[in-house]
Design an enzyme around this catalytic site. Structure first.
Site, PDB file in Angstrom:
ATOM      1  N   HIS A  62       0.439  -1.046  -0.038  1.00  0.00           N
ATOM      2  CA  HIS A  62       0.396  -0.088   0.063  1.00  0.00           C
ATOM      3  C   HIS A  62       0.907   1.564   0.332  1.00  0.00           C
ATOM      4  O   HIS A  62       1.889   1.410   0.577  1.00  0.00           O
ATOM      5  CB  HIS A  62      -1.387   0.010   1.391  1.00  0.00           C
ATOM      6  CG  HIS A  62      -2.358  -1.152   1.306  1.00  0.00           C
ATOM      7  ND1 HIS A  62      -2.226  -1.680   2.384  1.00  0.00           N
ATOM      8  CD2 HIS A  62      -1.976  -2.058   0.219  1.00  0.00           C
ATOM      9  CE1 HIS A  62      -2.756  -2.838   2.177  1.00  0.00           C
ATOM     10  NE2 HIS A  62      -2.857  -2.974   1.549  1.00  0.00           N
ATOM     11  N   LYS A  72       3.486   6.942   7.452  1.00  0.00           N
ATOM     12  CA  LYS A  72       2.925   5.706   8.666  1.00  0.00           C
ATOM     13  C   LYS A  72       4.229   5.327   9.545  1.00  0.00           C
ATOM     14  O   LYS A  72       5.951   4.618   9.454  1.00  0.00           O
ATOM     15  CB  LYS A  72       2.493   4.614   8.273  1.00  0.00           C
ATOM     16  CG  LYS A  72       1.063   4.360   7.461  1.00  0.00           C
ATOM     17  CD  LYS A  72       1.226   2.977   6.896  1.00  0.00           C
ATOM     18  CE  LYS A  72       0.503   4.088   5.708  1.00  0.00           C
ATOM     19  NZ  LYS A  72      -0.281   2.189   4.763  1.00  0.00           N
ATOM     20  N   TYR A 132      -0.804   1.629  13.510  1.00  0.00           N
ATOM     21  CA  TYR A 132      -0.279   2.669  12.639  1.00  0.00           C
ATOM     22  C   TYR A 132      -0.114   4.231  12.796  1.00  0.00           C
ATOM     23  O   TYR A 132      -0.946   3.998  13.567  1.00  0.00           O
ATOM     24  CB  TYR A 132      -0.636   2.299  11.023  1.00  0.00           C
ATOM     25  CG  TYR A 132      -1.139   0.655  10.802  1.00  0.00           C
ATOM     26  CD1 TYR A 132       0.172   0.294   9.549  1.00  0.00           C
ATOM     27  CD2 TYR A 132      -1.922  -0.057  10.939  1.00  0.00           C
ATOM     28  CE1 TYR A 132      -0.459  -0.702   9.249  1.00  0.00           C
ATOM     29  CE2 TYR A 132      -2.192  -1.131  10.607  1.00  0.00           C
ATOM     30  CZ  TYR A 132      -1.367  -1.547   9.603  1.00  0.00           C
ATOM     31  OH  TYR A 132      -1.744  -2.252   9.100  1.00  0.00           O
ATOM     32  N   ASP A 169      -6.465  -6.353  -2.288  1.00  0.00           N
ATOM     33  CA  ASP A 169      -5.298  -6.901  -2.326  1.00  0.00           C
ATOM     34  C   ASP A 169      -4.539  -7.569  -3.388  1.00  0.00           C
ATOM     35  O   ASP A 169      -3.711  -7.765  -4.760  1.00  0.00           O
ATOM     36  CB  ASP A 169      -4.436  -7.188  -1.146  1.00  0.00           C
ATOM     37  CG  ASP A 169      -4.520  -5.902  -0.284  1.00  0.00           C
ATOM     38  OD1 ASP A 169      -4.229  -4.698  -0.401  1.00  0.00           O
ATOM     39  OD2 ASP A 169      -3.885  -6.194   1.684  1.00  0.00           O
TER      40      ASP A 169
END
Length: 201
Positions: A62, A72, A132, A169
């Site tokens: 991602h 992140k 995250y 995904d």
């Protein structure tokens, strides 16, 4: 904390200093001022996410479509993951370079992933929980999804069995397709954005 830049520039592995006694241990997972000084820029945190995964779950790769996307700080707070960061910024001298790290709850290590980089992980245990800390709130329509099994990347997932993946995904586009359609972030634009952040610190 101990901070080490990865093989992927603008990504860092952060190891906390633990204080241990008969009760267990205590450590600071994130201290903004110290980390900002180490990596040379502030890290505004505006959203915190958690994922809980079964063993052999693969999440990623991602990123975001924008150079000013979402940075992140990734930490495994329960279980263990194989965490991979890849540089797919067009024009980057390290384009296509990746680094894989094991993150687990015992070590408390975290990974900082700058805007423009792509990231994914494989859960190595059941009930793996990943935290995250995100620099921006999620904006629908700005996410970039890349096939984690693209042979162009040749990432070392070392899977014993087919992974558990979301349909999104599993159907993610190849690097070549993202590059041809102009979806990959531009390296120079990313550098300009990082410089602008440094100017606000």
């Amino acid at each position: 904390m101990k901070v080490r830049e990865m093989a992927v520039p603008d990504a860092f592995r952060i190891t906390p200093h633990k204080f241990t006694d008969s009760r267990g241990n205590f450590y600071e997972s994130f201290r903004h001022g110290e980390l900002a000084e180490e990596i040379g820029r502030p890290i505004p945190i505006t959203q915190v996410n958690y994922s809980v995964s079964r063993k052999n779950t693969l999440r990623g790769l991602h990123g975001t479509l924008l150079a000013s996307g979402q940075a992140k700080i990734v930490c495994c707070v329960r279980g263990a993951v194989l965490d991979i960061v890849v540089d797919l910024r067009t024009g980057s001298p390290t384009y296509g370079v990746y680094e894989a790290n094991r993150l687990d709850a015992e070590s408390g290590d975290t990974v900082f992933v700058a805007e423009g980089l792509v990231h994914g992980f494989l859960a190595l245990t059941d009930d793996t929980c990943v935290s995250y800390l995100c620099s921006t709130e999620f904006v629908p329509g700005t996410q970039l999804d890349i096939d984690p099994f693209d042979p162009e990347l040749n990432l070392p997932w070392d899977l014993p069995d087919a992974p558990l993946m979301s349909a999104k995904d599993a159907g993610a586009m190849s690097v070549a397709r993202a590059r041809e359609t102009g979806l990959l972030p531009d390296y120079e634009a990313c550098l300009a954005y990082y410089a602008a952040l440094r100017g606000t610190s």
